[in-house]
Design a protein around this motif. Structure first.
Motif, PDB file in Angstrom:
ATOM      1  N   ASP A 207      -9.774   1.010  -3.458  1.00  0.00           N
ATOM      2  CA  ASP A 207      -9.346  -0.376  -3.637  1.00  0.00           C
ATOM      3  C   ASP A 207      -9.724  -1.212  -2.419  1.00  0.00           C
ATOM      4  N   THR A 209      -8.635  -4.620  -2.438  1.00  0.00           N
ATOM      5  CA  THR A 209      -7.678  -5.720  -2.428  1.00  0.00           C
ATOM      6  C   THR A 209      -6.683  -5.607  -1.282  1.00  0.00           C
ATOM      7  N   TYR A 274     -16.342 -12.811  -6.948  1.00  0.00           N
ATOM      8  CA  TYR A 274     -14.980 -12.349  -6.688  1.00  0.00           C
ATOM      9  C   TYR A 274     -14.151 -13.457  -6.038  1.00  0.00           C
ATOM     10  N   PHE A 390      -6.612 -15.837  -5.199  1.00  0.00           N
ATOM     11  CA  PHE A 390      -7.032 -14.870  -6.210  1.00  0.00           C
ATOM     12  C   PHE A 390      -6.052 -14.858  -7.393  1.00  0.00           C
ATOM     13  N   ARG A 393       0.488 -12.507  -6.350  1.00  0.00           N
ATOM     14  CA  ARG A 393       0.567 -11.173  -5.768  1.00  0.00           C
ATOM     15  C   ARG A 393       1.821 -10.404  -6.167  1.00  0.00           C
TER      16      ARG A 393
END
Length: 424
Positions: A207, A209, A274, A390, A393
């Motif tokens: 990952d 992120t 992204y 993004f 969260r």
């Protein structure tokens, strides 16, 4: 319309930079949205739509006035309370109950040690293997070695491991002790180690992120605390941080190359898509979302998990994507996620409540002193707009534990507990 968000957030960034006479947290937040808006322009100009998580293609792109207006105004409203804290005015951060702060710090260190125990014997094997396959296995629901190992532990340890997401609180605590707390150097370094627990855990699923989130929130704290770091501490921090930052960059590049090098445009184009898809996908949600489906498991994940037994997992997201008629697990900023869950009216109400809660906690502008509870709540709330470039969260219920810990410290710091032999 594609130029409007970039112009708006660039002007907002400049305005706050001039008003605050320097680079503050609010300038950082607004600058992030200006950057992602610029990347959206580059994506459209180079016909990079319909790939890398972008839902629009080159033939049906619709960037209309109303979603653009809401995008700019609601994101600005979410950032506005953080402009109340002027870095140049902040003189100190205090703790009414330092023993409670120490106890929380020790708890986070213990959780990080538990995470290290779970990942220690598999991390190097994963890093030396095929990271693309590791990520594919994660998407297909195949458990990582750490997850398998965790299931063999007693229930109390499995429950405590839910708090691994809470180790992000170690970042502001690390800076607090560097600047205002008087604790041994080894204790402060252990907090730095604890703060790295989630990026280390993220290696289990290849990952990226968690690395990005960690870097963004570390910068948030560095911006806030930088005036209070002595020259000696700054030098030590550079020495300690350099190998960590280098390792994070190398890891990010290796994972990106393993996962996206075979795609058209390679890893570089994928990184561009992204980071730049937020505004584009927000407008897509506005035009295409089916508002008949209203669900709040991402906004209230703890209630959804324990009361309704609903989690925001792959199966749930696939079912909801089928209801919407498009793949919903893309980046549309945090307000895009809220809009998809609660409709546009619900999104507006949610952002207004977020604005009010943040203002109530920070109380007034030009604060010269914060207590440690206010600092942690400032930090936790700032994750929403910072990483919100993004998505939202806190959609996982495990992140609710972090919010609860910060809220408990915030409440406890309103009272001063006396510890003495007489009171014992």
């Amino acid at each position: 319309m594609i130029l409007v968000p970039f112009i708006f957030f660039s002007l907002l960034t400049y305005y706050w930079w001039k008003k605050h006479e320097g680079f503050d947290v609010c300038v950082y937040m607004s600058g992030l949205y200006a950057l992602t808006s610029l990347l959206a322009i580059i994506i459209v100009a180079n016909n990079l739509l319909a790939a890398g998580g972008i839902l629009f293609d080159n033939y049906d792109i619709e960037l209309n006035f109303i979603p653009t207006l809401l995008y700019c105004s609601l994101l600005a409203l979410g950032m506005l309370p953080f402009s109340m804290i002027y870095r140049k005015d902040l003189k100190s951060i205090s703790a009414n109950n330092p023993l409670i702060v120490d106890a929380l710090s020790c708890f986070l260190i213990l959780i990080a040690l538990l995470n290290l125990y779970l990942v220690a014997d598999s991390t190097m094997e994963i890093l030396s293997g095929d990271l693309s396959t590791v990520r594919t296995d994660h998407y297909e629901g195949i458990e990582s070695p750490a997850q398998v190992k965790a299931e063999s532990m007693p229930y109390i340890f499995r429950f405590l491991y839910y708090f691994n997401t809470s180790t992000l609180l170690a970042i502001p605590l690390f800076f607090y002790y560097l600047c205002f707390g008087q604790r041994p150097w080894w204790f402060v370094l252990l907090l730095l180690f604890a703060s790295l627990s989630m990026p280390i855990a993220g290696i289990q699923s290849a990952d990226r992120t968690e690395v990005v989130l960690y870097g963004m929130m570390f910068l948030t704290c560095l911006i806030l605390f930088r005036p209070h770091l002595s020259r000696k501490v700054k030098t030590i921090l550079r020495i300690v941080s350099f190998p960590i930052a280098l390792a994070a960059i190398v890891y990010f590049v290796i994972v990106s190359d393993a996962r996206f090098s075979k795609r058209e445009g390679g890893a570089t184009t994928s990184a561009l898509q992204y980071a730049g898809q937020g505004y584009l996908n927000f407008c897509f949600f506005w035009e295409k979302a089916n508002t008949d489906y209203i669900t709040a498991e991402r906004e209230f994940p703890l209630i959804a998990h324990y009361v309704y037994h609903i989690d925001n997992d792959d199966e749930r997201r696939s079912a909801r994507s089928g209801q919407q008629g498009f793949f919903m697990s893309v980046f549309a900023t945090y307000i895009g996620d809220v809009m998809l869950d609660l409709t546009p009216i619900g999104m507006i109400i949610w952002v207004v409540f977020f604005f009010l809660i943040t203002v109530i906690i920070l109380r007034r502008p030009h604060r010269e002193e914060l207590n440690i509870g206010e600092l942690l709540m400032f930090y936790v709330l700032s994750i929403i707009p910072v990483f919100g470039i993004f998505y939202y969260r806190f959609m996982s219920y495990t992140y609710s534990f972090m919010v609860i810990l910060a809220a408990l410290l915030y409440i406890s710091d309103k009272y001063k507990f006396i510890y003495s032999k007489e009171s014992a």
